[in-house]
Design a protein around this motif. Structure first.
Motif, PDB file in Angstrom:
ATOM      1  N   ILE A  21       0.847  -1.183   0.000  1.00  0.00           N
ATOM      2  CA  ILE A  21       0.000   0.000   0.000  1.00  0.00           C
ATOM      3  C   ILE A  21       0.890   1.243   0.000  1.00  0.00           C
ATOM      4  CG2 ILE A  21      -0.191   0.127   2.527  1.00  0.00           C
ATOM      5  CD1 ILE A  21      -3.151   0.916   2.100  1.00  0.00           C
ATOM      6  N   ASN A  22       0.521   2.236  -0.788  1.00  0.00           N
ATOM      7  CA  ASN A  22       1.349   3.436  -0.975  1.00  0.00           C
ATOM      8  C   ASN A  22       2.754   3.083  -1.464  1.00  0.00           C
ATOM      9  OD1 ASN A  22      -0.658   5.233  -0.145  1.00  0.00           O
ATOM     10  ND2 ASN A  22      -0.062   5.051   2.002  1.00  0.00           N
ATOM     11  N   GLN A 109      -1.848  -3.162  -1.432  1.00  0.00           N
ATOM     12  CA  GLN A 109      -2.923  -2.477  -2.126  1.00  0.00           C
ATOM     13  C   GLN A 109      -4.119  -3.414  -2.205  1.00  0.00           C
ATOM     14  OE1 GLN A 109      -1.529  -1.180  -5.953  1.00  0.00           O
ATOM     15  NE2 GLN A 109      -0.641   0.697  -5.153  1.00  0.00           N
TER      16      GLN A 109
END
Length: 270
Positions: A21-22, A109
């Motif tokens: 994520i990110n 993600q």
């Protein structure tokens, strides 16, 4: 906007990529990589509560590669659909990672990327593409030198080494000889497979070492325990050192906008 449906493979084989994520790091050290490999090795099989092997084959793995903030798989669905396979893999690793780092929340993600593989030509292209990821990222000059991929761990292992390979090497080598596959993997691959940003300035290991030197944080979880003032200082110093926004995101867990705007008047307002 509704999500587009996944393209289905006529033979059940998919190239899968899933990132943090990110774009944050999902493998902080060798222990993380080994644990992920253990989960991969168990993924195709199911056991009952007494540990007995069940007559279920969830999937067949043909190739894999662990990068700092994402992983690749070449996998065929069997008794489970590909979404079930990846959900099981991701949830097992997230449970381990969160427990180890005393964190909660998402690590990956929400949705993995996948593309179907419906012919042998593209299958061999994917074998080359997946194993060349560390070469394209500038981590090693030869795919054989990268420890965390099936090329090193499965295909090039000596026959008398203990343990079973994670990948179903025999099935692949029935279709292409190891000699031909070795030549293929050693060729540059410009195939347009699922998108992964390998653009880089410093090596990822250099960025990680720089952050450790600055604050001692060896993982995203440790970094995020720092004060916001200290996090911001290190982000600015890491950018000034020449790290890309992607690299800073990977090692800090900051969003693209926060990294991009660090040092502006809007910093920490996103």
């Amino acid at each position: 906007m509704p999500r587009s449906a996944r393209k289905e493979s006529g033979c059940g084989i998919y190239h899968v990529m899933m990132r943090g994520i990110n774009r944050q790091a999902i493998f902080d050290d060798d222990e993380d990589c080994r644990r992920f490999m253990d989960i991969l090795a168990d993924l195709p099989f199911q056991h009952d509560d007494d540990g007995r092997l069940l007559p279920i084959r969830t999937c067949v793995i043909y190739a894999w590669c662990l990068m700092m903030n994402h992983f690749h798989l070449l996998v065929m669905e069997k008794d489970w659909k590909i979404a079930e396979v990846i959900k099981s893999l991701a949830s097992s690793y997230v449970y381990y990672y969160n427990k180890k780092n005393e964190r909660i929340g998402h690590l990956f993600q929400e949705r993995f990327k996948s593309e179907p593989c419906n012919d042998m030509d593209y299958f061999t292209t994917l074998l080359r593409y997946i194993h060349q990821n560390p070469v394209k990222a500038g981590i090693v000059e030869d795919a054989a030198d990268y420890e965390w991929s099936s090329w090193n761990q499965d295909y090039l292992r000596e026959p008398d080494e203990l343990g079973w390979p994670i990948s179903h090497v025999r099935a692949v080598l029935k279709r292409i000889s190891l000699e031909d596959l070795r030549a293929l993997v050693n060729e540059p691959c410009d195939a347009n497979c699922v998108d992964v940003d390998n653009t880089r300035r410093l090596q990822d290991s250099e960025v990680r070492d720089f952050i450790i030197e600055q604050c001692g944080a060896k993982s995203v979880a440790e970094f995020q325990r720092l004060t916001m003032e200290e996090q911001t200082r290190i982000v600015l110093d890491t950018k000034a050192e020449g790290a890309s926004i992607r690299q800073v995101m990977s090692h800090t867990g900051w969003s693209y906008r926060r990294v991009r705007e660090a040092g502006d008047n809007t910093v920490n307002k996103s």
